[in-house]
Design an enzyme around this catalytic site. Sequence first.
Site, mmCIF file in Angstrom:
data_model
loop_
_atom_site.group_PDB
_atom_site.id
_atom_site.type_symbol
_atom_site.label_atom_id
_atom_site.label_comp_id
_atom_site.label_asym_id
_atom_site.label_seq_id
_atom_site.Cartn_x
_atom_site.Cartn_y
_atom_site.Cartn_z
ATOM 1 N N ASP A 102 -4.395 0.436 8.359
ATOM 2 C CA ASP A 102 -3.202 1.294 8.293
ATOM 3 C C ASP A 102 -3.230 2.326 9.419
ATOM 4 O O ASP A 102 -2.248 2.549 10.125
ATOM 5 C CB ASP A 102 -3.202 1.987 6.912
ATOM 6 C CG ASP A 102 -2.078 3.008 6.758
ATOM 7 O OD1 ASP A 102 -0.924 2.673 7.058
ATOM 8 O OD2 ASP A 102 -2.374 4.140 6.319
ATOM 9 N N HIS A 107 0.794 -1.240 0.000
ATOM 10 C CA HIS A 107 0.000 0.000 0.000
ATOM 11 C C HIS A 107 0.824 1.287 0.000
ATOM 12 O O HIS A 107 0.335 2.331 -0.396
ATOM 13 C CB HIS A 107 -1.017 -0.002 1.153
ATOM 14 C CG HIS A 107 -0.455 0.336 2.501
ATOM 15 N ND1 HIS A 107 0.079 -0.602 3.348
ATOM 16 C CD2 HIS A 107 -0.357 1.517 3.156
ATOM 17 C CE1 HIS A 107 0.479 -0.013 4.465
ATOM 18 N NE2 HIS A 107 0.229 1.263 4.376
ATOM 19 N N ASP A 108 2.091 1.223 0.422
ATOM 20 C CA ASP A 108 2.912 2.448 0.436
ATOM 21 C C ASP A 108 3.951 2.496 -0.680
ATOM 22 O O ASP A 108 4.730 3.443 -0.760
ATOM 23 C CB ASP A 108 3.634 2.579 1.789
ATOM 24 C CG ASP A 108 2.732 3.181 2.861
ATOM 25 O OD1 ASP A 108 2.008 4.132 2.531
ATOM 26 O OD2 ASP A 108 2.734 2.695 4.003
ATOM 27 N N GLU A 157 3.503 5.458 -3.155
ATOM 28 C CA GLU A 157 3.644 6.729 -2.431
ATOM 29 C C GLU A 157 5.100 7.020 -2.071
ATOM 30 O O GLU A 157 5.575 8.143 -2.198
ATOM 31 C CB GLU A 157 2.780 6.660 -1.156
ATOM 32 C CG GLU A 157 2.863 7.877 -0.261
ATOM 33 C CD GLU A 157 2.061 9.061 -0.777
ATOM 34 O OE1 GLU A 157 2.237 10.147 -0.210
ATOM 35 O OE2 GLU A 157 1.287 8.901 -1.741
ATOM 36 N N ASP A 158 5.837 5.987 -1.622
ATOM 37 C CA ASP A 158 7.153 6.229 -0.992
ATOM 38 C C ASP A 158 8.363 5.750 -1.785
ATOM 39 O O ASP A 158 9.488 5.922 -1.342
ATOM 40 C CB ASP A 158 7.188 5.560 0.397
ATOM 41 C CG ASP A 158 6.203 6.204 1.358
ATOM 42 O OD1 ASP A 158 5.903 7.386 1.165
ATOM 43 O OD2 ASP A 158 5.728 5.524 2.281
#
Length: 746
Positions: free
Chosen positions: A148, A85-86, A89-90
Amino acid sequence: MQHFTKAEIRDIEDRYQDFLKVIKNKFDEGRLARIEKAFRFSNAAHHGIKRKSGEPFIIHPIAVAKIVAVDLGLGATSIVSALLHDVVEDTDYRLSDIENMFGNRVATIVDGLTKLSGDFDSRHALTLKKMLMTLSDDVRVILIKIADRLHNMRTLDSMPAHKKIKIAGETLFLYVPLAHRLGLHAIKSDLEELSFKHKHPEEYNQINYLLHNQEEKRNYLVNEFIKPIIQKLKEEKLDCTVTHRLKTSYSIWQKMQKKSVSFNEVYDLLAIRIVVNSKPDISEKRQCFDALSIVTDIYKPKPDRIRDWITTPKANGYESLHVTVMGPQGMWVEVQIRTDRMDDVADHGFAAHYRYKDIRNFENELDPWIEQIRELLQSTDADAFEFLDEFKLNLFSSEINVFTPKGDMYSLPTGATVLDFAYEIHTDLGHKCIGAKINMKLVPLSHVLQNGDQVEILTSENQSPKLEWLRFTASAKARGKIKNAFKQEKSKHTEKGKKLIEEAFAKLKAPLTSNSLKKLTAHFNLNNKEQLYSEIGMGFLGLEDLKEIIGKKSENKLVRYWNITFGTGSKNKEDEAGDENETETNSLKKIDKQKPFLLKENQDNISFSLAKCCNPIPGEKVVGYLSSDEHVIIHKTECKELERFIANQGENIIRAEWTKFKRQSYLTRLNLEGFDRLGIVNEVTNVISKIHNINMRSVKFDTHDGIFQGDLFLYIHNSEDLTNLITRLKTIKGIDNVSRIENLNE
């Protein structure tokens, strides 16, 4: 980026293996292989990245995946999405990479989660709107986001204090109601407790200490209470498990706040749960009522405290019987009765329905809620924060069931009126509604509906929406429809509002400066001057107090005690009062968000004002809301209005601390209740006049059938003086309760 040590790499592998042990019996080899592939990919993508706590970042996705698998009971696709999930984004990977490796469904969920990352500023509120538009495609996006958030709350200790307040406030405002709406009782309780711990640490520790102190006595009472129930259940051959649980410290604190009672006055700290191991050949409802009959044979029930959520389940799928009975030693005890299936659904909500029924049926049950959200989203010009408020209304309200003349049932929030019901059926019916008939009796638009009412809506072609309707609507749908009726002419309202402000300033012969507009915007707790123009143009706000707001002083000396405007930079109070058109100094300092904002009696260069919604006084626990770079609005930490700001504009919340206030006084309102007797009013006024730092503005007493109620308006320097006064008033014979009322205008 930095390389991990051998110990860190070993720790990551250990945590992943622990996670695998928990899930390996639930999935076949193919699904476990997908989970393995997702972990290895995510681990490589996050290599060398650390969290604020200093631990490797990958530990967070593993923990979220574990919550998704164990607490939510979701499948392999959800676990894979949680592990990834990240990544977008990261790291440098893109959504197309996720789609190529893990397929379209996982990519869609990860995309939804990526849109919902970051801080809760205005951009975030808008992305929440976008994400909710895809809600009906995949509820798993929200479920993983809640997981989360739960792990983030569990690891909040490494964050600075102002961030803790912001994240905890945001969690209470949005994620707790979301968990509630999806029926995730266990997760909802966890989120509430963790938010309470970080937002109000002293109160959290105090309640837990008091609970611990009473543990022995409580256990004794529980065993005494349960013994005869277990015996009777065995005799009747009902296969049940009987357990007990404590109210959470957050729900105890909430009850103390709501009812203005002490810890010892919260009567239903305990709940006993009877879980019936249901037999397939007898209806679940009948088995639960058999258990209820046994309990009420042994203990007398409280007549108004029997709740049947099996016949009519709550909107989030919750089914149970609740009864409050008189237990040993005069103690009220709540008993919850449900089957093993109902218990699983109560704790795990949405996901538990996978195990008991065709999931498509349950998604159909969610459709009415999703449809309501879509209706809210259709007004594209709606302010993002306002949307969040209305959306939250739909999440967390207790519900009543109301019927049409033909017998169709509609669910509405508790407190809903005839008007809410009309809008629930159809927009035009709401716009044209003039009243209703209930049980053949005519009732007005504002009539509050009761559970089970059968309502016939009456309309007139001459009727049209009125602004005052907002005062008696409880549903987000009705409020949205009424506001939209007015927002269709938004630009006209904005122009009208601007003109009204200009005319009001001209009437006062005061210059209309940007500083004055800032003061007005701050006073009404709005975001910008456009919103100010619009709200005034639509008639939501009035300018009756304009003179007071922009800092004009009244000649009444008492008013000067509490109607203080800071920031003129002048040391001489008389000079300030005399120069009516003086604008604020240009030497205002920009406020440092990282440091506590000190509230001083003679504040130089920086302006602050006290929020009208909660009227804090020096010494009370407060935080500041930055309405601009140079102005802070001070709210009490438990203020409901503040919760909105923390959730919507958390980056503007700063810590605030009082210094010693000795000269300035603040208007405070106290309510007294007790038994009337000769001379009691005299004693009350004597106590007040003897305390050196307190002046009275007005005292009003009403007596009825030997009971009196008093309303006191006093000027107080600080919370210490107020606490001292309340303690002294409580010692007067006949006074039963003294409470502070925050709203000065009720």
